[in-house]
Design a protein around this motif. Sequence first.
Motif, PDB file in Angstrom:
ATOM      1  N   THR A  18      -6.642 -16.579   6.505  1.00 62.99           N
ATOM      2  CA  THR A  18      -6.515 -15.478   5.554  1.00 62.99           C
ATOM      3  C   THR A  18      -5.337 -14.594   5.954  1.00 62.99           C
ATOM      4  O   THR A  18      -5.288 -14.099   7.089  1.00 62.99           O
ATOM      5  N   ILE A  19      -4.413 -14.415   5.026  1.00 59.30           N
ATOM      6  CA  ILE A  19      -3.282 -13.526   5.261  1.00 59.30           C
ATOM      7  C   ILE A  19      -3.591 -12.178   4.635  1.00 59.30           C
ATOM      8  O   ILE A  19      -4.188 -12.097   3.557  1.00 59.30           O
ATOM      9  N   SER A  20      -3.218 -11.121   5.330  1.00 55.51           N
ATOM     10  CA  SER A  20      -3.430  -9.774   4.810  1.00 55.51           C
ATOM     11  C   SER A  20      -2.350  -8.861   5.359  1.00 55.51           C
ATOM     12  O   SER A  20      -1.604  -9.240   6.264  1.00 55.51           O
ATOM     13  N   ARG A  21      -2.268  -7.674   4.768  1.00 60.98           N
ATOM     14  CA  ARG A  21      -1.269  -6.731   5.265  1.00 60.98           C
ATOM     15  C   ARG A  21      -1.804  -5.318   5.184  1.00 60.98           C
ATOM     16  O   ARG A  21      -2.675  -5.016   4.380  1.00 60.98           O
ATOM     17  N   ASP A  22      -1.264  -4.477   6.044  1.00 61.95           N
ATOM     18  CA  ASP A  22      -1.568  -3.052   6.048  1.00 61.95           C
ATOM     19  C   ASP A  22      -0.245  -2.349   5.783  1.00 61.95           C
ATOM     20  O   ASP A  22       0.585  -2.210   6.688  1.00 61.95           O
ATOM     21  N   ASN A  23      -0.051  -1.944   4.541  1.00 59.89           N
ATOM     22  CA  ASN A  23       1.229  -1.360   4.159  1.00 59.89           C
ATOM     23  C   ASN A  23       1.525  -0.075   4.940  1.00 59.89           C
ATOM     24  O   ASN A  23       2.667   0.187   5.305  1.00 59.89           O
ATOM     25  N   ALA A  24       0.493   0.704   5.207  1.00 65.66           N
ATOM     26  CA  ALA A  24       0.695   1.975   5.916  1.00 65.66           C
ATOM     27  C   ALA A  24       1.194   1.744   7.335  1.00 65.66           C
ATOM     28  O   ALA A  24       1.972   2.537   7.874  1.00 65.66           O
ATOM     29  N   LYS A  25       0.747   0.659   7.944  1.00 65.62           N
ATOM     30  CA  LYS A  25       1.139   0.343   9.313  1.00 65.62           C
ATOM     31  C   LYS A  25       2.297  -0.642   9.373  1.00 65.62           C
ATOM     32  O   LYS A  25       2.746  -0.997  10.469  1.00 65.62           O
ATOM     33  N   ASN A  26       2.753  -1.101   8.203  1.00 66.21           N
ATOM     34  CA  ASN A  26       3.814  -2.119   8.159  1.00 66.21           C
ATOM     35  C   ASN A  26       3.465  -3.310   9.041  1.00 66.21           C
ATOM     36  O   ASN A  26       4.294  -3.801   9.823  1.00 66.21           O
ATOM     37  N   THR A  27       2.243  -3.762   8.914  1.00 67.06           N
ATOM     38  CA  THR A  27       1.766  -4.854   9.748  1.00 67.06           C
ATOM     39  C   THR A  27       1.170  -5.968   8.895  1.00 67.06           C
ATOM     40  O   THR A  27       0.427  -5.702   7.958  1.00 67.06           O
ATOM     41  N   LEU A  28       1.538  -7.177   9.249  1.00 67.92           N
ATOM     42  CA  LEU A  28       1.040  -8.394   8.599  1.00 67.92           C
ATOM     43  C   LEU A  28       0.060  -9.074   9.540  1.00 67.92           C
ATOM     44  O   LEU A  28       0.253  -9.046  10.767  1.00 67.92           O
ATOM     45  N   TYR A  29      -0.980  -9.670   8.968  1.00 67.52           N
ATOM     46  CA  TYR A  29      -1.998 -10.337   9.778  1.00 67.52           C
ATOM     47  C   TYR A  29      -2.202 -11.772   9.297  1.00 67.52           C
ATOM     48  O   TYR A  29      -1.972 -12.095   8.136  1.00 67.52           O
ATOM     49  N   LEU A  30      -2.690 -12.595  10.202  1.00 65.20           N
ATOM     50  CA  LEU A  30      -3.143 -13.929   9.834  1.00 65.20           C
ATOM     51  C   LEU A  30      -4.439 -14.190  10.603  1.00 65.20           C
ATOM     52  O   LEU A  30      -4.409 -14.369  11.823  1.00 65.20           O
ATOM     53  N   GLN A  31      -5.540 -14.145   9.888  1.00 66.25           N
ATOM     54  CA  GLN A  31      -6.837 -14.471  10.482  1.00 66.25           C
ATOM     55  C   GLN A  31      -7.029 -15.971  10.389  1.00 66.25           C
ATOM     56  O   GLN A  31      -7.020 -16.530   9.284  1.00 66.25           O
TER      57      GLN A  31
END
Length: 123
Positions: free
Chosen positions: A69-82
């Motif tokens: 699962t890809i997700s992002r936190d725009n406020a933190k400018n961070t991309l994730y990959l679970q």
Amino acid sequence: QVQLVESGGGLVQAGGSLRLSCAASGRTASMYVMGWFRQAPGKEREFVAAVIWSGGSTYYADSVQGRFTISRDNAKNTLYLQMNSLKPEDTAVYYCAADKGFSVRNQREYDYWGQGTQVTVSS
């Protein structure tokens, strides 16, 4: 310029989980798409997943659909990959990338790349 720094890689047993993070800095407002790619030993780098930074639409390679699962936190400018239900064939160096344009799967269109983080899945 956009700088990307990945973290979260490591060694995990088959069936386990890992979460990768990618911190973006610099001219992040220019990013339209952010994605994850991976390169296994002796193989070409391949698309894993991508997200439209503002709208949130997601895209996956068939090989990871339903497990990653890809997700992002725009406020933190961070991309994730679970990454769940990991398999030995998921072993690779995982790269975060950002694209100012509209490409999702074509790595040649991406403008910025991180240094990569190693993921190793043991059987």
